[in-house]
Design an enzyme around this catalytic site. Sequence first.
Site, short mmCIF file in Angstrom:
data_model
loop_
_atom_site.label_atom_id
_atom_site.label_comp_id
_atom_site.label_asym_id
_atom_site.label_seq_id
_atom_site.Cartn_x
_atom_site.Cartn_y
_atom_site.Cartn_z
N HIS A 158 0.82 -1.22 0.00
CA HIS A 158 0.00 0.00 0.00
C HIS A 158 0.85 1.27 0.00
CE1 HIS A 158 -4.07 -1.77 0.82
NE2 HIS A 158 -3.29 -2.81 1.06
N ASP A 366 3.65 9.45 -0.75
CA ASP A 366 2.49 8.67 -0.34
C ASP A 366 2.22 7.57 -1.36
OD1 ASP A 366 0.20 8.00 1.14
OD2 ASP A 366 -0.32 10.10 1.45
P1 ADP Z 1 -2.83 6.54 5.08
O1 ADP Z 1 -3.24 5.15 4.65
O2 ADP Z 1 -1.36 6.80 5.02
O3 ADP Z 1 -3.38 6.96 6.41
P2 ADP Z 1 -4.71 7.58 3.04
O4 ADP Z 1 -5.02 8.99 2.66
O5 ADP Z 1 -4.46 6.68 1.89
O6 ADP Z 1 -3.45 7.62 4.04
O7 ADP Z 1 -5.91 6.95 3.86
C1 ADP Z 1 -6.36 7.52 5.05
C2 ADP Z 1 -7.78 7.04 5.32
O8 ADP Z 1 -8.11 7.35 6.68
C3 ADP Z 1 -8.80 7.74 4.45
O9 ADP Z 1 -9.82 6.83 4.10
C4 ADP Z 1 -9.35 8.85 5.36
O10 ADP Z 1 -10.70 9.21 5.12
C5 ADP Z 1 -9.25 8.19 6.73
N1 ADP Z 1 -9.05 9.23 7.74
C6 ADP Z 1 -8.01 10.08 7.82
N2 ADP Z 1 -8.18 10.95 8.83
C7 ADP Z 1 -9.35 10.66 9.39
C8 ADP Z 1 -10.09 11.20 10.49
N3 ADP Z 1 -9.66 12.24 11.21
N4 ADP Z 1 -11.27 10.65 10.79
C9 ADP Z 1 -11.71 9.59 10.07
N5 ADP Z 1 -11.06 9.03 9.04
C10 ADP Z 1 -9.90 9.55 8.70
O1 F6P Z 2 -1.35 2.84 4.34
C1 F6P Z 2 -0.38 2.40 5.19
C2 F6P Z 2 -0.92 1.99 6.57
O2 F6P Z 2 0.07 1.43 7.36
C3 F6P Z 2 -2.05 1.02 6.50
O3 F6P Z 2 -1.59 -0.30 6.51
C4 F6P Z 2 -2.86 1.41 7.69
O4 F6P Z 2 -4.22 1.21 7.47
C5 F6P Z 2 -2.60 2.89 7.87
O5 F6P Z 2 -1.38 3.14 7.25
C6 F6P Z 2 -2.62 3.31 9.34
O6 F6P Z 2 -1.48 2.82 10.02
P1 F6P Z 2 -1.48 2.04 11.40
O7 F6P Z 2 -2.17 0.73 11.19
O8 F6P Z 2 -0.05 1.90 11.76
O9 F6P Z 2 -2.24 2.91 12.37
#
Ligand code: ADP
Ligand code: F6P
Length: 478
Positions: A158, A366
């Site tokens: 991912h 990212d």
């Molecule tokens: P990462 O996997 O690195 O966290 P992404 O942008 O790919 O980054 O995915 C983050 C996910 O977490 C998204 O689906 C987003 O809507 C969710 N998310 C991020 N911040 C919040 C929050 N404050 N409350 C609820 N969901 C959140």
């Molecule tokens: O997208 C990378 C990732 O490590 C996912 O595997 C996971 O859903 C998200 O970031 C949040 O990370 P963690 O599980 O360490 O809170």
Amino acid sequence: MVARLIVISNRVAVPESASEASAGGLAVAVQAALSGREGIWFGWSGRVTEDPNPHPQTRRIGTTTYVVLDLAPGDFNEYYNGFANRVLWPILHYRLDLAEFNRSDLSGYQRVNNYFADNLSRILRPNDIVWVHDYHLMPLAKLLRERGHENRIGYFLHVPCPPPDILTALPKHREIVGSLVAFDLIGLQTENDCENLSRYLLRQGARRAPDAFNLEVNGRKVKLGAFPVGIETLKFERTARRAAATTLIKETAESLSGRAMVMSVDRLDYSKGLPNRMDAIERFLTLYPEWRGRVTFLQIAPKSRSEIQEYMEIDRQVSTLAGQINGRHGDVTWTPIRYVNRVYSRAALAGLYRLARVGLVTPLRDGMNLVAKEYVAAQDPENPGVLVLSQFAGAADELDGALIVNPHEPEAVAAAIRFGLEMPLEARQARYERMISVLRKNDINSWAERFLAALQSPDCEEDVPPASLPSSAAKVAG
Ligand code: ADP
Ligand code: F6P
């Protein structure tokens, strides 16, 4: 007997009921892969206990059986906080300077992967299709092969995959990254990630069979392909439409007092480029004083991995910067940045995205960035906002209707914010249409279907469907 799908990820989101959706990119993606088919979701329960039960806890909801294991504090520290998040995470995000390697963390990582493999070994049937997710579990296919399992096993990373020069700086990289060749199919987010991993594996002695993304190692074939992860586009569009009528969204709109909102949502992680973004916001307020008092920046940043030093540091740094900007530029009737660390429901996020005239998504690196996709899906087609997106997010490959920026260039980000805020309706609609059609086509279900179809094709030799065939394959092979 019908082949079951066994999904393995570090975290498992066990829902309270079959209808309850879990937030978060990976969780939503895995749920889509498992929906409507007989399957198991296996992984860590998210609990850390002094004396964990060595046998997994099992719960069946709908057609999915959730099989989860607790971790002991030592495992949690060495495997999750240590090797996964203080070594692999920074290296995979091109931050060698932040990687903190030590041997005990590496052995903790291997111990937990072996623990997973032992438990999986007891439940695997010969015709099960196995799909492993993310950097926490790179050696898992190798460990399952060592236990005699010849199942079709796929892997999806991912996060980004950096070039070989960075990967080879990882101590014991052959044991970790090199072990990926035990999978039959390796899915990555972008063509660039595929190219990087392919070059690394070729350097480690893999042979092309017949092109750079079909490799052969010790008589085993492994295929690489770009499968950009999507979101539940139609569902998110619907949620955003409905959210407009909720109290939270109405009150937020009212609190803006006619000001435009620029919105960002990120886990509080150094890869998300929050300090650079704060810098860009400050430049915006300085370079374009006509916008002072007319715009509100909303930064939602839930805390993440808070036991790790670098995460404590970014937390401190961002709140200090936001406070300084507010102190310098705000006045009694206007605060430029609203900074919150809360977790919100999907509906609340969708409604807030729809209110925002600009979605500001500027990670330094990212894998994909699902927030960028969610922002676009949440827009009102009659009056859409503008996405400002980092060139270093995997999503930039697909979202060519965004204003693509270099997050290291604050003046350019500031100019893009202004350009977005001032963009005429027709231009906004044209950009939105380009992006939403991509998001509807490559949604989360088609992502899961494409990966599983490629994994189950005879000997995994069939071409990865055309949309994901890297245009750069010839360049790498040549
Ligand atoms: P990462 O996997 O690195 O966290 P992404 O942008 O790919 O980054 O995915 C983050 C996910 O977490 C998204 O689906 C987003 O809507 C969710 N998310 C991020 N911040 C919040 C929050 N404050 N409350 C609820 N969901 C959140
Ligand atoms: O997208 C990378 C990732 O490590 C996912 O595997 C996971 O859903 C998200 O970031 C949040 O990370 P963690 O599980 O360490 O809170």
